[in-house]
Motif scaffolding. Structure first.
Motif: not given
Length: 789
Positions: A131, A133, A223, A226, A258, A260, A263-264, A313, A315, A317
């Motif tokens: 996934e 971003a 995505l 993210n 991470d 971010d 949730q990311y 993460d 997102g 990634q």
């Protein structure tokens, strides 16, 4: 780079093999059975005949090779899978030992298994999902799962290929440990609104010939927003754990961050690739990244474990790192004692150093825990020697004696040098085989026995018995006679001695025979004993009259003067018996006479005397029948006829009748004195009688010659006489007595005891006795002296 390291290790291994004197062969995995590995006879400079009693022994549970005894070739006996045997080891070798017997020689063989391209690369996850971003910058790299190929070297995964894409390209990331992993590189900005998913295919290609490849699908989801991926604090984590650590033991803690938020920025940890050797041994906490032990870590199965860890993460990634877990060896394996060859028994005459068993001792641990020493129980006539690493020979160390110790349970103990040391043991049972090293031994060196005379043949005499400490045929005893086989026999199995013929005590009365006991060994051994046999007497001989001599012709008359007083010695019946002891004791009695109550006979001495003086009414001639009987259980007898003539003579002088018959002459001096006195008296009486009876007939009360004296005939000259009135007996001696005509009695000196011990000490047949007779004349009287020699 990994391939280069493997070839360097292989070169080092070959150098070590040459340096240690081992014979190295190489064969590819998966070859068919009966494939030739090498020519042992040629490579070891051995004759093919020497290999007919040889065998190849592997250091494990499986035997991958065997020996063709006819050609000397080493052949493959079963399928060999290098990946199964050695996993990811750079060099895969099998250790063998060639055992050549008579004499024992051990050669070390090393078989190197070459890898072939028999495995296709594969991806553990057939579909790889990413996934990304849409805001991800061009040039961003996304690690992909590596393809897994159990093969090594040129046959391992060499390259990757990505299906055609306008947005992505494939590049390799070479890590510090030399491994390379594929990474997906973004070449063009993504647009979630234009294309939400990208479907790609990645192929892992090995370097074999022919080339093998495996593929996996790559799904890339685009995505929004993210922009940051989790980042590990290290690209490679290295940790160590002691083998056999309990479940839950901490290995290490991984950390990825991470940038971010929300949730990311939440990172989840997982293993992206776990090999079969590592699966189930460790687990990772998906939230904290803590790695703990969940299974049994065994250094002997794998000394290190390599895992791919992914941090993802919210997102979608993710990033990857390597986790290498080194397993620390501990001394957790006991030495293994394996009996490769053993003899069930060993002969008691085996030379010192004879091999009894061949042992292989192995400890899977490393370092001090893998160094093994081996020893056996004390006080046994065996020892261990080692000429080849990890091999021990159990050999004899002293003289064996089955009769002392017939069986040994030898405990072989192997101990390593670990801390604490571990040990194991193996019991080897060895029986000592018998050899014929003990001669038969009789229970007695001498046996004494008696056998009556006149017994039939095969009469049992005695039983001899010998024992042999050996076993089987070596203890099977046969008896035989070494002497006198004409007189005796022996049962070869029982040792019973029998007579071969009847015996006559009067001829042979003592034997000394040798009996030999021979065992059944090869060569046989013998023992000896002596049997002393005495032939005992039986009453089988009747008395024999020696005097007066009995014949079909005339019998000489005994002359007695008319004036003879009461108790006058007329004559003496002399008899002998060839038997001995009680059987030779003789008794005399008158059974018939012409005039009763005139004469009597001495019951033990046979002397005939007058019971009263003669009268004018008595007849002048008398015939007396005397019975002589022995003292046997069934007595035997003989009779003698004595003729007596009574004539006119001068009156017997009282001096003569006054001689005491009961006086015992206990010395030679007394004997000579009495003989001289008797001679003077007889001379005086003779002159007096001549004057009184002048003109009458010539006196007849004395003997003029020695021809009528009772001398023993030659038939009986070999025997002796007892002290009871001329009874025979066995000793060599001389008896002195006065013959008839001595008027009032006779006297003798002699012994009457039979000395059987003296007989046993003599030879089988005692020397024959010889009777010598001498006659002495004192005045007008004759004296007979008999020597029994």
């Amino acid at each position: 780079m990994a391939s280069t390291r493997g070839w360097v290790l292989l070169a080092c291994f070959h150098f070590w093999s040459v340096a240690t004197g081992q014979t190295v062969y190489s064969v590819s995995e998966e070859v068919n059975p009966d494939t030739t590995v090498g020519n042992l006879a040629k490579d070891l400079n051995l004759d093919v005949k020497e290999l007919r009693n040889a065998r190849v022994v592997a250091e494990g549970d499986r035997q991958f090779c065997n020996l063709n005894e006819e050609t000397g070739f080493l052949l493959v006996s079963e399928r060999m899978d290098r990946e199964e045997l050695c996993a990811q080891a750079a060099v895969c070798v099998l250790q063998f030992q060639l055992l050549v017997e008579n004499p024992l020689q051990v050669y070390s063989l090393v078989l190197e298994i070459q890898d072939i391209n028999d495995n296709t690369p594969f991806f553990v996850n057939g579909e790889i999902e990413l996934e990304i971003a849409e805001s991800t910058a061009v040039g961003r790299r996304f690690p992909l799962e590596s393809a897994w190929d159990p093969d090594l070297g040129p046959n391992a995964v060499k390259s990757y290929r990505l299906s055609k894409s306008d947005y992505f390209a494939l590049e390799m990331n070479y890590q510090v440990n030399g491994n390379a992993s594929p990474e997906l590189v973004l070449h063009r900005t993504l647009d979630h609104e234009t294309l939400v998913e990208h479907h790609l295919t990645i192929s892992g290609i090995d370097g074999g010939d022919p080339v093998r490849s495996g593929t996996a699908a790559v799904l890339v989801r685009v995505l929004d927003a993210n922009d940051n991926v989790p980042v590990f604090s290290q690209r490679v984590y290295r940790a160590s754990v002691v083998e056999n650590s309990p479940r839950g033991t901490l290995v290490t803690a991984l950390n990825a961050t991470d940038s971010d938020r929300g949730q990311y920025g939440e990172v989840m940890y997982s293993f992206s690739h776990v090999s079969d050797e590592t699966r189930g041994l460790v687990e990772i906490d998906s939230v904290t990244g803590v790695v703990r032990v969940t299974g049994l870590m065994d250094y002997e199965e794998s000394s290190a474990h390599e895992l791919d860890v992914r941090a993802k993460d919210g997102g979608g990634q993710s990033s990857h790192c390597k986790l290498i877990i080194d397993v620390i060896d501990v001394n957790d394996n006991v030495p293994i004692v394996s009996v490769k060859s053993a003899s069930a028994s060993v002969a008691e005459d085996s030379y010192s150093g004879a091999m009894v068993a061949l042992l292989n001792v192995h400890d899977p641990d490393t370092g001090a825990g893998g160094r093994v020493s081996c020893y056996i129980s004390d006080n046994v006539p065996f020892r261990l020697i080692s000429e080849v690493k990890n091999y021990f020979m159990l050999v004899t160390d002293d003289v064996l004696d089955r009769e002392t110790h017939s069986h040994f349970n030898i405990t072989v103990t192997a101990a390593d040098d670990g801390s604490p040391p571990l040990m194991s043991s193996e019991v080897i049972s060895i029986s000592v085989a018998d050899v014929n090293d003990n001669a038969p031994i009789f229970t007695h060196s001498f046996y004494d026995a008696e056998v009556p005379e006149n017994q039939p043949r095969n009469t049992p005499v005695v039983r001899v018995s010998a024992e042999d400490r050996d076993l089987g045929k070596n203890a099977k005893i046969k008896y035989s006679l070494s002497s006198h086989a004409d007189f005796f026999s022996v049962d070869a199995d029982t040792g019973n001695v029998f007579t071969v013929r009847p015996f006559d005590h009067e001829t042979l009365n003592y034997f000394q025979i040798d009996v030999t006991a021979t065992d059944g060994g090869d060569p046989s051994l013998t023992g000896h004993c002596t049997v002393r046999i005495l032939v005992t007497d039986q009453n089988d001989n009747a008395p024999v009259i020696l005097y007066p001599v009995q014949s079909n012709g005339s019998i000489a008359e005994e002359m007695v003067p008319l004036s003879a007083p009461e108790g006058y010695l007329v004559t003496k019946v002399v008899a002998v018996d060839a038997d001995v002891g009680h059987n030779a004791w003789l008794s005399y009695r008158i059974v018939q006479t012409s005039q009763p109550n005139l004469f009597s006979v001495g019951i033990h001495c046979g002397e005939i005397r007058t019971l009263r003086p003669f009268t004018e009414d008595d007849v002048n001639k008398h015939a007396i029948v005397v019975s002589v009987k022995d003292n046997g259980a069934k007595s035997l007898s003989a009779t003698a006829t004595v003729r007596i003539a009574v004539g006119d003579t001068a009156a017997a002088l009282d001096e003569l009748s006054g001689l005491s018959t009961g006086v015992q002459m206990d010395s030679d001096f007394t004997l000579h004195l009495l003989i001289s006195l008797a001679a003077v008296c007889v001379l005086f009486l003779f002159l007096t009688g001549a004057l009184v009876c002048f003109g009458r007939r010539k006196p007849t009360f004395y003997r003029e010659s020695v021809s009528n004296l009772p001398v023993f005939p030659p038939t009986y000259s070999r025997r002796g006489y007892s002290s009871q009135c001329a009874t025979l007996h066995d000793d060599s001696r001389s008896d002195w007595f006065l013959t008839t005509g001595s008027w009032k009695g006779d006297f003798r000196f002699g012994s009457g005891v039979i000395d059987y011990d003296a007989i046993k000490a003599k030879s089988v047949a005692p020397p024959k006795n010889k009777i010598v007779t001498h006659t002495m004349i004192f005045g007008h009287r004759n004296f007979g002296i008999n020597y029994i020699i």
